[in-house]
Design an enzyme around this catalytic site. Structure first.
Site, short mmCIF file in Angstrom:
data_model
loop_
_atom_site.label_atom_id
_atom_site.label_comp_id
_atom_site.label_asym_id
_atom_site.label_seq_id
_atom_site.Cartn_x
_atom_site.Cartn_y
_atom_site.Cartn_z
CB CYS A 1 -0.39 2.23 5.68
SG CYS A 1 -1.15 0.71 5.02
CB CYS B 1 -0.91 -0.01 1.23
SG CYS B 1 -1.90 1.50 1.42
CB CYS C 1 -5.03 -0.71 2.29
SG CYS C 1 -3.87 -1.11 3.62
CB CYS D 1 -8.83 -4.04 -12.07
SG CYS D 1 -8.39 -2.86 -13.35
CB CYS E 1 -4.44 2.93 5.73
SG CYS E 1 -4.18 2.65 3.97
#
Length: 205
Positions: free
Chosen positions: A83, A80, A163, A186, A166
């Site tokens: 984070c 991510c 995610c 995607c 976060c």
């Protein structure tokens, strides 16, 4: 008959409201948003660029074929961008032909959420056929029902992936991927960062 008439009028109201919402709401165009919010973005998002903030926090979408991660073929992990949580492994990445980094499987840190998307083109069509029915106090016509159904079926109801740590927007998942999962995650490259595995062999050579 009166009950059916009332239900169809409700459909017309919903069609008009959803159409206007799809056409005029949703994430703002990036260029206009950037000019007005660059200073605030820098303060709130730390290391994220204004465009990354737009994609991750405002659920924006990057242009197809714009991410360098499309051509990333080395072994490693995709994290991510907001984070640093590990989200995808390079062994699940595949070429989908869509212009966005795609994976057929994800780590547990990737969360699915039902998402109502905003499609300006379908929204305008939906509003165009729904609003006249309301103004003329008429029952919605077949086009209203067809365009409304198409708007929801083609774009409205999707499965967003974020995610889990976060809540950052990654993209969407579709059931048209390769085996063994049949899934296609995607993702926006702007939401991801790549970490090469130590002593990994470069498969692109």
């Amino acid at each position: 008959a009166e009950l059916v008439s009332s239900m169809l009028r409700i459909v017309a109201v919903v069609a008009a409201v959803l159409g206007c919402a799809q056409a005029f709401v949703g994430p703002p165009p990036f260029h206009g948003w950037k000019r007005a919010h660059t200073t605030t973005t820098t303060r709130l998002s730390g290391s994220l660029t204004p465009f990354e903030y737009y994609v991750i926090k405002l659920k924006g979408t990057e242009p197809a074929w714009s991410s360098p991660l499309n051509d990333e073929k080395r072994a490693g992990e995709y994290r991510c961008k907001n984070c640093g949580t590990v989200l995808f492994d390079s062994s699940t990445k595949f070429e989908s032909g869509t212009g966005w980094p795609s994976f057929f499987d994800a780590r547990a840190a990737v969360e699915r959420r039902r998402d109502f998307g905003f499609n300006p083109i379908l929204g305008l069509l939906l509003a165009a056929v729904g609003v006249p029915s309301l103004l003329q106090q008429q029952l919605p016509s077949i086009p209203v029902l067809l365009v409304g159904a198409a708007s929801v079926a083609l774009y409205g109801l999707r499965t967003e992936v974020v995610c889990r740590n976060c809540g950052g927007h990654l993209g969407h998942v579709f059931a048209d991927g390769p085996r063994p999962t049949g899934q296609r995650y995607c993702c926006n490259g702007a939401s991801l960062s790549f970490s090469k595995k130590t002593n990994a062999v470069d498969s692109s050579s």
